[in-house]
Design a protein around this motif. Structure first.
Motif, PDB file in Angstrom:
ATOM      1  N   THR A  28       0.816  -1.289   0.258  1.00 53.01           N
ATOM      2  CA  THR A  28      -0.035   0.003  -0.120  1.00 53.01           C
ATOM      3  C   THR A  28       0.804   1.162   0.160  1.00 53.01           C
ATOM      4  O   THR A  28       0.403   2.289  -0.646  1.00 53.01           O
ATOM      5  CB  THR A  28      -0.866   0.045   1.315  1.00 53.01           C
ATOM      6  N   MET A  29       1.731   1.127   0.860  1.00 50.17           N
ATOM      7  CA  MET A  29       3.081   2.359   0.815  1.00 50.17           C
ATOM      8  C   MET A  29       3.413   2.665  -0.464  1.00 50.17           C
ATOM      9  O   MET A  29       3.929   3.770  -0.885  1.00 50.17           O
ATOM     10  CB  MET A  29       3.991   2.126   1.871  1.00 50.17           C
ATOM     11  N   ALA A 424      15.679  13.754  -3.815  1.00 48.38           N
ATOM     12  CA  ALA A 424      15.960  14.397  -2.570  1.00 48.38           C
ATOM     13  C   ALA A 424      15.122  15.624  -2.562  1.00 48.38           C
ATOM     14  O   ALA A 424      14.705  16.065  -1.755  1.00 48.38           O
ATOM     15  CB  ALA A 424      17.307  14.515  -2.298  1.00 48.38           C
ATOM     16  N   ARG A 425      15.312  16.490  -3.632  1.00 49.87           N
ATOM     17  CA  ARG A 425      14.910  17.926  -3.766  1.00 49.87           C
ATOM     18  C   ARG A 425      13.180  17.908  -3.582  1.00 49.87           C
ATOM     19  O   ARG A 425      12.772  18.856  -3.174  1.00 49.87           O
ATOM     20  CB  ARG A 425      15.202  18.527  -4.953  1.00 49.87           C
ATOM     21  N   MET A 429      13.604  14.674   1.678  1.00 50.94           N
ATOM     22  CA  MET A 429      14.299  13.617   2.318  1.00 50.94           C
ATOM     23  C   MET A 429      15.839  13.560   1.832  1.00 50.94           C
ATOM     24  O   MET A 429      16.137  14.030   0.837  1.00 50.94           O
ATOM     25  CB  MET A 429      13.706  12.114   2.201  1.00 50.94           C
ATOM     26  N   GLU A 430      16.547  12.880   2.629  1.00 53.19           N
ATOM     27  CA  GLU A 430      17.969  12.734   2.404  1.00 53.19           C
ATOM     28  C   GLU A 430      18.284  11.450   1.656  1.00 53.19           C
ATOM     29  O   GLU A 430      18.416  10.323   2.038  1.00 53.19           O
ATOM     30  CB  GLU A 430      18.858  12.731   3.464  1.00 53.19           C
ATOM     31  N   LYS A 482       8.094   7.866   5.058  1.00 52.63           N
ATOM     32  CA  LYS A 482       9.375   8.597   5.716  1.00 52.63           C
ATOM     33  C   LYS A 482       9.504  10.059   5.064  1.00 52.63           C
ATOM     34  O   LYS A 482      10.447  10.760   5.615  1.00 52.63           O
ATOM     35  CB  LYS A 482      10.598   7.867   5.153  1.00 52.63           C
ATOM     36  N   VAL A 483       8.363  10.551   4.342  1.00 47.17           N
ATOM     37  CA  VAL A 483       8.459  12.161   3.959  1.00 47.17           C
ATOM     38  C   VAL A 483       8.327  12.671   5.207  1.00 47.17           C
ATOM     39  O   VAL A 483       7.203  12.589   5.650  1.00 47.17           O
ATOM     40  CB  VAL A 483       7.513  12.216   2.839  1.00 47.17           C
ATOM     41  N   PRO A 484       9.026  13.781   5.478  1.00 50.32           N
ATOM     42  CA  PRO A 484       8.658  14.535   6.709  1.00 50.32           C
ATOM     43  C   PRO A 484       7.605  15.495   6.596  1.00 50.32           C
ATOM     44  O   PRO A 484       7.469  16.082   5.370  1.00 50.32           O
ATOM     45  CB  PRO A 484      10.113  15.504   6.892  1.00 50.32           C
TER      46      PRO A 484
END
Length: 826
Positions: A28-29, A424-425, A429-430, A482-484
């Motif tokens: 799902t993710m 990343a941009r 995220m890193e 994990k996206v802030p």
């Protein structure tokens, strides 16, 4: 798409202890959304075992029905070791067969409890089960007969029947067609579930080389069908049963078992994602040709429908004519049947757009069409055909013909250039360039370069066409979770704009007047303008037409909010409401005659492109519309009620304008959909902003409203532009007020608002308020005349008025009214 977990695990290894929840959460993710998890045996409790039929005694009944009194060996499952006596109405089994038996104490789907009961003169202790009774199929007339090696009497039947199997149902988005196959789902499991490894591609197999001995195929339209593979088998046994593993798996995927030949093609389609079609080879005449149809040609498809074809349809033909709609549905003349012994297997790649349009045009929805119209891997046609041949040979006694036909070549994949740090941009995220490269390679992309990457998508991913697509792939595999979450910090001192604040103010004011806010669709049709009696040359009929409207009856963007509001009012009256007021604030769409343009999304527009785009967009002024029905004031112990009239609609708009310090001018006009003579044109400094008044009786009739209903519609953008945002607080004088009344006789055609304006201006700064409190007509006044009575209130802010000041101001007001409107004091 439904996928049994055991089938997924056949192509990928997952760590021991990995649950179905773990798999579905990660999928799902990463884009394959979980719809549901099914377990066929979840609704079955109690003893369900394998039994061997020991005796079967047919017993005719008085009602003409024949039942079988059976004894069945279930070993120790019944706690006695004695054979179980069961009455069974089915006849498709014999003594010695292994069957499925549910014993007393069990509960079947539908909360059907099993108990020993007397029936047909016997005590029947249990039931020999059909597929439908267990909720795993549609066959009710025949019970389940298991293979001879399925197990031993008394053994739990759940594992044999696959009742403990978990089946994941996915919601597959149109851009992820690979998810409509076990091959695609297993690949996503391999790259998204932690610890999963060793993906085994079912489409990766050695296939025989093409030769000239295969069935002849001609591609007359290589754009519509770039690849066509044909294989032939002979000596096929049409009576051969479908193996249990194939029948069970296609049933778990939501498809019905038909025959071995058809089931095999469906099985391979589910396995690889490649739709397959089979022809009865003995019914084919001459070479297979793929071309576009000639308009007017007809085909009877497998569902028995005669279809008239379009010149855009891709068709498959032989010397007898059209034998199928390419990639959508086969034709009746070459259908495989119970006598088919020779089969030509077709595995072809079709243009997705053509497939979609043909399916929509002919209203055909099929599993094959669903995949072809979304895009299928064009490089696995040979592997899919070979897999079908393998299964027909293994389970149908067929012999593979040595001929192999492969016509055409798969279309090349594009090369995408993307910055290595783009993911990343975009995500915040890193994500290192190395991580991005590994993620892209994990989904099958070929990646070269550093800094700027050159990416060639895999052939099973036609949705990857630009840098945004590859960036999304990287982010989804790293993990959307994990996206802030970073909230922007608003600059100090800012908030709602002036326009936003005033729009909210208008809405509150109208609600305070007793109207309820509604939201309607902004779409209309010519019928709406007809019901509103809008003239044919009225500018409101020049509406923007939608390319793909939700309804053919409303294909236009509305130029008036009132259309939707009147429909809503009529619906409320139809539901029994007799008195109410509703309003809506919304934009309308007014075409300006410019050409619209669709710009590319891979870069921002230049200044010239943006200007051209803006010039082509229609104007979208912000309107307020309201409708009042029935009583404006209800009757009660406090007194008689009052029905809403045209003045209530005008006053509601005046209150809105007054909230931003604007006085509206009104004059009588004829304007649809209002009643002639009872419609006011409202303006600000000679700028017309809208109309208000009583609705035309024919309009009320068209919408099912009572006669006398009122309405208004105005352009709020003018009020926002010219209104006062922050009004100063009013000042109050503590000095006494001087009251003066005046009655003026004017022509009946003179608006009361003009007389009031002249009085207000003539009275000067001492005038505190003016109110029209009576309108009189009669013989005393004269034909074509009316008397207007006004109450004037005078007060000074800093002193008590002297004797004669109020009367002098009154006389000045009357003098100016007489000069401008011809008024005569009564």
């Amino acid at each position: 798409m439904k996928a049994p977990v055991s089938w997924i695990k056949e192509y990928v290894d997952v760590p021991e202890g990995t649950t179905t929840d773990d798999i579905t959460r990660r999928l799902t993710m990463t884009g394959l959304k979980l719809e549901a998890v099914h377990s066929p045996g979840a609704a079955i409790t109690g003893p369900l075992v394998i039994g061997r039929v020991l005796t079967k005694e047919p017993e005719p009944q008085k009602n003409g029905k024949v039942i079988n009194w059976c004894t069945v060996d279930v070993a120790d499952a019944n706690d006695t070791g004695e054979p179980q006596g069961i009455v069974c109405g089915a006849h498709n089994f014999e003594v010695g067969d292994l069957v499925v038996v549910v014993l007393p104490g069990a509960v079947l789907p539908g909360d059907f409890a099993i108990s020993a009961r007397k029936t047909y003169g016997h005590l029947s202790a249990g039931m020999i089960c059909s597929a439908r009774e267990l909720g795993i199929g549609d066959d009710h007339d025949g019970i389940i007969v298991l293979p001879a090696d399925a197990g031993v009497p008394g053994q739990d039947a759940r594992e044999v029947l696959g009742l403990d199997e978990e089946i994941i149902e996915f919601e597959v988005n149109p851009d992820r067609a690979y998810g409509l196959s076990l091959r695609g789902i297993a690949r996503d499991v391999a790259v998204s579930v932690e610890g999963a490894s060793n993906f085994r591609d079912p489409a990766l197999r050695q296939t025989p080389a093409a030769n000239d001995a295969g069935y002849p195929v001609v591609l007359a339209d290589t754009a519509g069908c770039p690849v066509f593979v044909a294989r032939k088998v002979t000596g096929f046994d049409p009576a051969a049963p479908t193996p249990a593993f194939i029948a069970d798996r296609i049933a778990a995927a939501g498809m019905r078992s038909i025959s071995l030949a058809v089931d095999v093609t469906n099985y391979v389609m589910l396995e690889t994602g490649r739709p397959i079609h089979g022809y009865d080879a003995d019914k084919l005449t001459g070479p297979i040709v793929v071309r576009r149809a000639v308009a007017g040609e007809k085909l009877t498809t497998l569902d028995g429908v005669v279809r008239e074809l379009s010149a855009e349809d891709l068709v498959v033909t032989d010397d007898s004519g059209i034998i199928g709609l390419g990639g959508v549905m086969g034709g009746e003349t070459t259908e495989m049947s119970e006598t088919t012994t020779s089969i030509v297997v077709e595995s072809a790649h079709w243009d997705a757009v053509s497939m979609f349009r043909t399916g929509k045009r002919h209203k055909i929805s099929s599993e094959a069409g669903k995949r072809n119209e979304r895009g299928v891997d064009p490089t696995i046609c040979e592997a899919a055909a070979d897999r079908v041949v393998e299964l027909l040979v293994a389970h149908g006694g067929a012999t593979a013909d040595p001929g192999v036909t492969v016509v055409g070549t798969p279309p090349a994949q594009p090369t995408i250039t993307v910055a290595g740090d783009k993911a990343a941009r975009v995500s915040g995220m890193e994500i290192s360039e190395q991580t991005a490269v590994e993620a892209l390679r994990a989904v099958g992309c070929e990646v070269t370069g550093t800094g700027t990457l050159s990416v060639v998508p895999p052939p099973w991913r036609p949705d990857l066409t630009d840098p945004q697509d590859t960036t999304e792939e990287v982010i989804r595999l790293v993990g959307y979770d994990k996206v802030p979450s970073v909230l922007p910090v608003p600059p100090a001192g800012r908030g709602l704009t002036r326009a936003q604040q005033l729009r909210r103010r208008f809405s509150r004011v109208v609600a305070a007047e007793g109207f309820t806010e509604v939201v309607t669709f902004p779409f209309v049709g010519d019928a709406d303008f007809d019901q509103m009696r809008v003239p044919a040359d009225d500018v409101r009929r020049k509406a923007l037409r939608l390319e793909n409207p939700l309804s053919s009856e409303a294909p236009l963007m509305t130029t008036t909010v009132l259309a939707g509001l009147l429909r809503t009012a009529g619906r409320n009256v139809g539901h029994g409401l007799s008195s109410f007021g509703i309003y809506e604030t919304a934009t309308v769409t007014v075409p300006r005659g410019g050409a619209t343009r669709i710009l590319s999304v891979d870069h921002g527009p230049s200044a010239d492109e943006f200007a051209a785009l803006q010039a082509g967009l229609p104007a979208q002024p912000f309107h307020l519309a309201l409708v009042g029905v029935g009583a404006a004031e209800e009757a009660g112990w406090w007194g008689e009620g009052r029905t809403a009239d045209w003045a209530d609609a005008v006053d509601a708009v005046r209150v809105v304008a007054d909230s931003v310090g604007i006085d509206l001018a009104a004059r009588g006009v004829d304007h649809a959909p209002w009643h002639p003579g009872r419609c006011a044109e409202l303006s600000v400094d000679d700028t017309v902003i809208g109309h208000a008044g009583e609705l035309h009786p024919k309009v009320c009739e068209a919408y099912g409203l009572p006669r006398g209903s009122v309405a208004a519609e105005v352009d709020l953008d003018v009020l926002i532009e010219r209104g006062v945002h922050l009004r100063p607080a009013p000042t109050f004088s503590t000095h006494p007020v001087a009251k003066e009344d005046v009655a003026l006789v004017v022509d009946a055609a003179v608006p009361a608002a003009e007389v009031e304006a002249a009085l207000r201006e003539g009275a000067g700064p001492l005038l505190e308020s003016i109110r029209l409190f009576d309108v009189f007509t009669g013989e005393q006044i004269g034909q074509g005349r009316k008397s207007l009575a006004f109450a004037l209130r005078f007060r000074a802010a800093d002193r008590t008025l002297k004797e004669g000041e109020a009367s002098a101001a009154r006389e000045a007001a009357v003098s100016l009214a007489a000069e401008r409107t011809g008024a005569v004091q009564r």
